[in-house]
Scaffold this motif. Structure first.
Motif: not given
Length: 210
Positions: A107-119, A133-142
């Motif tokens: 039901e929900i479109y989700r986009k994540f950002a991944m940050l990779l930290f070198r230890l 980003v988080e929104m219903p697929h219908t709002v996104r136009g899918t």
């Protein structure tokens, strides 16, 4: 940093030199240079629980196992290269590499950002995933497609349904290049489902091949 950690990895977290401070909602995990899981926070457990993850993913049992085990085979080369590059890249900014990816529910479109930290000294990575980003697929136009009683257009010659391993759309076998969003099959894929990458995701993850 709160969470579950293997002995030895905690000292790398104690001496993190990034100065980064999360907002508390991130899904965070740490890996050794060979990609074995060494640390995870409560966000990791919460996300696994909310998305039907296997019970072992929510317990210390998963420590010591390669994070590539929970990555689909189609995307393992990409993440292996991404993690290796992050471990070997030294930059002036807090994180080594960043990457955005889709991880949607039916039901929900989700986009994540991944940050990779070198230890310290490239002895491992701390990987923080934040919802951007988080929104219903219908709002996104899918446009959702409901599988009809006749689902033959989605079965190949081996009677398999092909789902994109990244965006989870379903390949239409009779219309070249068409991949449909079928919510019911995102929630519960057909028994005979295999995976691949749609053209768009292929060009995103493997631009040389797309």
């Amino acid at each position: 940093m709160n969470g579950v950690c293997v002995p030895g990895f905690d000292r790398l977290l104690d001496f993190m030199e990034t100065g980064w401070q999360g907002n508390g909602s991130e899904i965070i995990y740490g890996v050794w240079p060979d990609f074995r899981l060494a640390y995870f926070n409560e966000g990791w457990v919460r996300f696994a629980r909310e998305n039907g993850g296997a019970p072992w993913l929510m317990s210390p049992e998963c420590l010591g196992r390669s994070v590539l085990e929970v990555t689909t085979p189609e995307l393992r080369p990409f993440y292996r290269e991404l993690f290796t590059r992050a471990i070997t890249t030294v930059t002036a900014r807090p994180y080594s590499i960043s990457h955005e990816y889709e991880c949607s529910s039916a039901e929900i479109y989700r986009k994540f950002a991944m940050l990779l930290f070198r230890l310290k000294g490239g002895q491992g990575l701390l990987i923080a995933n934040s919802l951007v980003v988080e929104m219903p697929h219908t709002v996104r136009g899918t446009v959702p497609v409901e599988p009809s009683a006749n689902s033959a257009p989605y079965h190949n010659e081996h009677e398999l349904v092909i789902q994109c391993a990244a965006c989870r759309r379903i390949r239409h076998q009779q219309l070249e290049g068409r991949w449909d969003w079928i919510p019911a099959w995102v929630s519960q894929p057909p028994e005979r489902t295999s995976h691949g990458l749609c053209d768009l995701c292929m060009s995103y993850y493997y631009p040389a091949k797309g």
